[in-house]
Scaffold this motif. Structure first.
Motif, PDB file in Angstrom:
ATOM      1  N   VAL A  15      15.566  -0.202 -45.037  1.00 16.60           N
ATOM      2  CA  VAL A  15      15.819   0.481 -43.417  1.00 16.60           C
ATOM      3  C   VAL A  15      16.583   0.219 -43.155  1.00 16.60           C
ATOM      4  O   VAL A  15      17.268  -0.569 -42.154  1.00 16.60           O
ATOM      5  N   HIS A  16      18.350   0.270 -43.600  1.00 20.14           N
ATOM      6  CA  HIS A  16      19.386   0.417 -42.999  1.00 20.14           C
ATOM      7  C   HIS A  16      18.987   0.950 -41.002  1.00 20.14           C
ATOM      8  O   HIS A  16      20.265   1.162 -40.210  1.00 20.14           O
ATOM      9  N   PHE A  17      19.246   2.089 -41.494  1.00 14.58           N
ATOM     10  CA  PHE A  17      18.504   2.824 -40.206  1.00 14.58           C
ATOM     11  C   PHE A  17      17.526   2.375 -39.012  1.00 14.58           C
ATOM     12  O   PHE A  17      17.710   3.594 -38.146  1.00 14.58           O
ATOM     13  N   SER A  18      17.151   1.515 -39.340  1.00 13.88           N
ATOM     14  CA  SER A  18      16.376   0.415 -37.916  1.00 13.88           C
ATOM     15  C   SER A  18      17.555   0.061 -37.109  1.00 13.88           C
ATOM     16  O   SER A  18      18.769  -0.458 -37.732  1.00 13.88           O
ATOM     17  N   GLU A  19      17.273  -0.443 -36.028  1.00  7.72           N
ATOM     18  CA  GLU A  19      18.276  -0.938 -35.274  1.00  7.72           C
ATOM     19  C   GLU A  19      17.737  -2.285 -35.463  1.00  7.72           C
ATOM     20  O   GLU A  19      19.189  -3.325 -35.379  1.00  7.72           O
ATOM     21  N   GLU A  20      17.397  -2.814 -36.134  1.00 10.16           N
ATOM     22  CA  GLU A  20      17.018  -4.138 -36.866  1.00 10.16           C
ATOM     23  C   GLU A  20      17.000  -3.919 -38.251  1.00 10.16           C
ATOM     24  O   GLU A  20      16.735  -3.561 -39.044  1.00 10.16           O
ATOM     25  N   ASP A  21      17.339  -5.159 -39.247  1.00 15.96           N
ATOM     26  CA  ASP A  21      17.748  -4.987 -40.678  1.00 15.96           C
ATOM     27  C   ASP A  21      16.545  -5.417 -41.066  1.00 15.96           C
ATOM     28  O   ASP A  21      16.364  -7.242 -41.837  1.00 15.96           O
ATOM     29  N   TYR A  22      15.324  -4.588 -41.352  1.00 15.10           N
ATOM     30  CA  TYR A  22      14.118  -4.653 -41.764  1.00 15.10           C
ATOM     31  C   TYR A  22      14.255  -3.961 -43.619  1.00 15.10           C
ATOM     32  O   TYR A  22      15.484  -3.524 -44.225  1.00 15.10           O
ATOM     33  N   VAL A  23      13.550  -4.962 -44.269  1.00  6.47           N
ATOM     34  CA  VAL A  23      13.566  -4.301 -45.801  1.00  6.47           C
ATOM     35  C   VAL A  23      11.441  -4.433 -45.983  1.00  6.47           C
ATOM     36  O   VAL A  23      10.927  -4.688 -45.159  1.00  6.47           O
ATOM     37  N   VAL A  24      11.695  -3.094 -46.697  1.00  5.45           N
ATOM     38  CA  VAL A  24      10.098  -3.152 -47.627  1.00  5.45           C
ATOM     39  C   VAL A  24      10.001  -3.554 -49.146  1.00  5.45           C
ATOM     40  O   VAL A  24      10.743  -3.117 -49.354  1.00  5.45           O
ATOM     41  N   VAL A  25       9.081  -4.192 -48.864  1.00  2.51           N
ATOM     42  CA  VAL A  25       8.910  -4.875 -50.927  1.00  2.51           C
ATOM     43  C   VAL A  25       7.581  -4.290 -50.837  1.00  2.51           C
ATOM     44  O   VAL A  25       6.888  -4.607 -50.126  1.00  2.51           O
ATOM     45  N   VAL A  26       7.533  -3.913 -51.990  1.00  2.00           N
ATOM     46  CA  VAL A  26       6.613  -3.067 -52.892  1.00  2.00           C
ATOM     47  C   VAL A  26       6.338  -3.979 -53.801  1.00  2.00           C
ATOM     48  O   VAL A  26       6.973  -4.213 -54.607  1.00  2.00           O
ATOM     49  N   GLN A  27       5.172  -4.535 -53.587  1.00  2.00           N
ATOM     50  CA  GLN A  27       4.740  -5.807 -55.338  1.00  2.00           C
ATOM     51  C   GLN A  27       3.160  -5.167 -56.140  1.00  2.00           C
ATOM     52  O   GLN A  27       2.157  -4.948 -55.059  1.00  2.00           O
ATOM     53  N   GLU A  28       3.475  -4.833 -57.173  1.00  2.00           N
ATOM     54  CA  GLU A  28       2.065  -4.863 -57.298  1.00  2.00           C
ATOM     55  C   GLU A  28       0.767  -5.479 -58.220  1.00  2.00           C
ATOM     56  O   GLU A  28       1.663  -6.704 -57.834  1.00  2.00           O
ATOM     57  N   LEU A  29      -0.276  -5.825 -57.656  1.00  2.00           N
ATOM     58  CA  LEU A  29      -1.151  -6.931 -58.046  1.00  2.00           C
ATOM     59  C   LEU A  29      -2.188  -7.129 -58.841  1.00  2.00           C
ATOM     60  O   LEU A  29      -2.485  -6.330 -59.220  1.00  2.00           O
ATOM     61  N   ARG A  30      -1.931  -8.511 -58.927  1.00  2.00           N
ATOM     62  CA  ARG A  30      -3.114  -8.139 -60.275  1.00  2.00           C
ATOM     63  C   ARG A  30      -4.315  -9.656 -60.127  1.00  2.00           C
ATOM     64  O   ARG A  30      -3.399 -10.527 -59.368  1.00  2.00           O
ATOM     65  N   GLY A  31      -5.595  -9.546 -60.164  1.00  5.80           N
ATOM     66  CA  GLY A  31      -6.445 -10.481 -59.745  1.00  5.80           C
ATOM     67  C   GLY A  31      -7.312  -9.574 -58.132  1.00  5.80           C
ATOM     68  O   GLY A  31      -7.063  -8.528 -57.810  1.00  5.80           O
ATOM     69  N   TYR A  32      -8.013 -10.608 -57.326  1.00  2.00           N
ATOM     70  CA  TYR A  32      -9.161  -9.936 -56.672  1.00  2.00           C
ATOM     71  C   TYR A  32      -8.990  -9.964 -55.458  1.00  2.00           C
ATOM     72  O   TYR A  32      -8.983  -9.477 -54.126  1.00  2.00           O
ATOM     73  N   PHE A  33      -8.213 -11.702 -55.246  1.00  2.83           N
ATOM     74  CA  PHE A  33      -8.188 -11.587 -53.736  1.00  2.83           C
ATOM     75  C   PHE A  33      -7.030 -12.794 -53.750  1.00  2.83           C
ATOM     76  O   PHE A  33      -6.172 -13.110 -55.141  1.00  2.83           O
TER      77      PHE A  33
END
Length: 244
Positions: A188-206
């Motif tokens: 997220v380079h266009f943010s005032e602070e240096d954030y990232v988004v991480v997307v993780q595929e999930l397996r399991g119930y909880f």
């Protein structure tokens, strides 16, 4: 129940006692779709609205759209991503709707607002999977330091994901069920602070989402898509009062 044949967006609900308010409807998203689907989400009270949001992409979908709802008059709203920049003034009870691509977007406002993310329905893009979903996005001040959440697993063709918004220099300590998140990373380079988004595929119930440094706060949204199916919800909120 308040019901109307048109859009109830901008309706103000007041109570002298604590209540929960849900909003949604039977919709076609996009409007040209032949499929009628239901979307529903519990709304945040105004005191938990925020002035800064990072909206994650709904990977692997190709795009999504957001609505930004206002309570205060003369609210200036800015939407920004790698290819898009827009500023608009909104009055009390109005909203701004914006179609976005497959990356994160930053929303800033002069006064607290509510941001809701929507996914399109079946056959909208090449993924061809997934009904519409509606998710209330937590603002930066509503981030928490740990989350426990379930996933909907009774359908074999469902794919489940968690999208985490976190500062880049804190990414290495982020853990899902005791393991590092290593799937898809969106800067997220266009943010005032240096954030990232991480997307993780999930397996399991909880699942348990934590950080090795318990003082680090981050946002998390859980969603999934399958044949004629879709769901999404925020993993949690800090419930910081800043909206009034």
């Amino acid at each position: 129940m308040l019901k109307h044949g048109s859009d109830l967006s901008g309706t103000i609900v007041k109570s002298n006692r604590p209540i929960a308010v849900y909003s949604g409807g039977d919709v076609t998203i996009p409007i040209t779709s032949s499929e009628l689907d239901s979307i529903l989400s519990q709304l945040l009270p105004v005191e938990h609205w925020d002035t800064k949001f990072i909206v994650p992409p709904l990977y692997p979908r190709s795009d999504y759209f957001i609505r930004i709802y206002t309570f205060h008059p003369n609210t200036s709203v800015t939407i920004r991503n790698e290819t898009h920049y827009k500023t608009q003034n909104l009055t009390r009870g109005h909203f701004l709707e914006e179609l976005l691509g497959n990356g994160p977007v930053v929303v800033n406002s002069s006064q607290p607002v509510s941001v809701v993310q929507y996914a399109f329905g079946e056959n909208h893009d090449s993924s061809s999977h997934g009904d519409p979903i509606m998710m209330v996005i937590p603002g930066i001040h509503q981030f928490s330091s740990d989350y426990l959440f379930p996933t909907k697993t009774e359908h074999n063709d469902m794919k489940h994901y968690v999208a985490v918004v976190i500062k880049n220099n804190s990414l290495s300590g982020l853990q899902l069920d005791g393991q590092m998140l290593v799937d898809k990373i969106f800067p997220v380079h266009f943010s005032e602070e240096d954030y990232v988004v991480v997307v993780q595929e999930l397996r399991g119930y909880f699942h348990k989402l934590t950080h090795v440094d318990q003082t680090i706060k981050f946002g998390a949204l859980v969603y999934g898509f399958g044949y004629n199916l879709g769901y999404g919800f925020p993993a949690g909120f800090e419930f910081t009062d800043i909206g009034r």
